[in-house]
Design a protein around this motif. Structure first.
Motif, PDB file in Angstrom:
ATOM      1  N   SER A  44       0.415  -0.971  -0.457  1.00  0.00           N
ATOM      2  CA  SER A  44       0.097   0.395   0.238  1.00  0.00           C
ATOM      3  C   SER A  44       0.676   0.990  -0.258  1.00  0.00           C
ATOM      4  N   ARG A  45       1.508   0.686   0.869  1.00  0.00           N
ATOM      5  CA  ARG A  45       2.665   2.553   1.178  1.00  0.00           C
ATOM      6  C   ARG A  45       3.583   2.553  -0.425  1.00  0.00           C
ATOM      7  N   ASP A  46       3.868   1.556  -1.301  1.00  0.00           N
ATOM      8  CA  ASP A  46       4.629   1.937  -2.463  1.00  0.00           C
ATOM      9  C   ASP A  46       3.304   2.081  -3.885  1.00  0.00           C
ATOM     10  N   LYS A  47       2.240   2.044  -3.657  1.00  0.00           N
ATOM     11  CA  LYS A  47       1.006   2.068  -3.614  1.00  0.00           C
ATOM     12  C   LYS A  47       0.571   4.056  -3.846  1.00  0.00           C
ATOM     13  N   CYS A  48       1.016   4.541  -2.610  1.00  0.00           N
ATOM     14  CA  CYS A  48       0.682   6.272  -1.705  1.00  0.00           C
ATOM     15  C   CYS A  48       1.783   6.778  -2.442  1.00  0.00           C
ATOM     16  N   GLU A  49       3.179   6.715  -2.506  1.00  0.00           N
ATOM     17  CA  GLU A  49       3.343   7.525  -2.903  1.00  0.00           C
ATOM     18  C   GLU A  49       3.068   7.296  -4.595  1.00  0.00           C
ATOM     19  N   ALA A  50       3.741   5.910  -5.145  1.00  0.00           N
ATOM     20  CA  ALA A  50       2.343   6.204  -7.003  1.00  0.00           C
ATOM     21  C   ALA A  50       1.834   7.651  -6.914  1.00  0.00           C
ATOM     22  N   TRP A  51       0.889   7.489  -6.833  1.00  0.00           N
ATOM     23  CA  TRP A  51      -0.003   7.816  -6.469  1.00  0.00           C
ATOM     24  C   TRP A  51       0.264   9.909  -6.389  1.00  0.00           C
ATOM     25  N   LYS A  52       0.963   9.979  -5.162  1.00  0.00           N
ATOM     26  CA  LYS A  52       1.266  11.479  -5.124  1.00  0.00           C
ATOM     27  C   LYS A  52       1.877  12.152  -5.766  1.00  0.00           C
ATOM     28  N   GLU A  53       3.360  10.347  -6.600  1.00  0.00           N
ATOM     29  CA  GLU A  53       4.165  11.248  -7.933  1.00  0.00           C
ATOM     30  C   GLU A  53       3.003  11.653  -8.814  1.00  0.00           C
ATOM     31  N   LYS A  54       1.770  11.578  -9.148  1.00  0.00           N
ATOM     32  CA  LYS A  54       1.175  11.486 -10.683  1.00  0.00           C
ATOM     33  C   LYS A  54       0.495  12.270 -10.678  1.00  0.00           C
ATOM     34  N   ASP A  55      -0.088  12.412  -9.384  1.00  0.00           N
ATOM     35  CA  ASP A  55      -0.868  13.846  -9.791  1.00  0.00           C
ATOM     36  C   ASP A  55      -1.057  14.591  -8.332  1.00  0.00           C
ATOM     37  N   HIS A  56      -0.803  16.207  -8.433  1.00  0.00           N
ATOM     38  CA  HIS A  56      -0.223  17.326  -7.883  1.00  0.00           C
ATOM     39  C   HIS A  56      -1.007  17.105  -7.051  1.00  0.00           C
ATOM     40  N   ARG A  57      -2.401  16.684  -6.894  1.00  0.00           N
ATOM     41  CA  ARG A  57      -4.274  17.003  -5.572  1.00  0.00           C
ATOM     42  C   ARG A  57      -3.879  16.083  -4.529  1.00  0.00           C
ATOM     43  N   VAL A  58      -2.690  14.935  -4.584  1.00  0.00           N
ATOM     44  CA  VAL A  58      -2.609  13.919  -3.422  1.00  0.00           C
ATOM     45  C   VAL A  58      -1.491  14.381  -2.792  1.00  0.00           C
TER      46      VAL A  58
END
Length: 110
Positions: A44-58
């Motif tokens: 889950s943590r890796d997925k959170c990091e990926a989403w943070k990098e993917k969208d500036h709103r995260v």
């Protein structure tokens, strides 16, 4: 009107992508999304990091130790910048106009 969407995360690597796809795919875009990983032991943590990098709103925040759902929500509330806040569970997904309708109801009700 800016809205903060808070998503607590704990061992949901199989559902977090579907959840965040539904939140970030909203017809309403003026939002901050805070995900708080509560010391997951899966990916889950890796997925959170990926989403943070993917969208500036995260924005992704992390607990070192598992503290539970309420603690994760409270951590996110400390970082929320929206005028309004809503919560979405990480194993759920929302309809494409959920946030837009929610904000419209807020405006109409005053």
């Amino acid at each position: 009107m800016k809205l903060t969407v808070i998503i607590p995360v704990y061992n949901v690597e199989d559902t977090i992508d579907r959840c965040l796809d539904s939140v970030l795919g909203q017809s309403f875009h003026d939002m901050q999304v805070i995900i708080v990983d509560d010391a997951s032991t899966d990916g889950s943590r890796d997925k959170c990091e990926a989403w943070k990098e993917k969208d500036h709103r995260v924005q992704a925040l992390y607990h070192k130790d598992n503290q539970g759902l309420s603690a994760a929500r409270n951590t996110a509330l400390d970082h929320a910048t929206g005028r309004y806040v809503t919560f979405v569970d990480s194993d759920d997904f929302i309809a494409p106009q959920y946030v837009e309708v929610l904000c419209q109801l807020i405006r109409e009700s005053g």
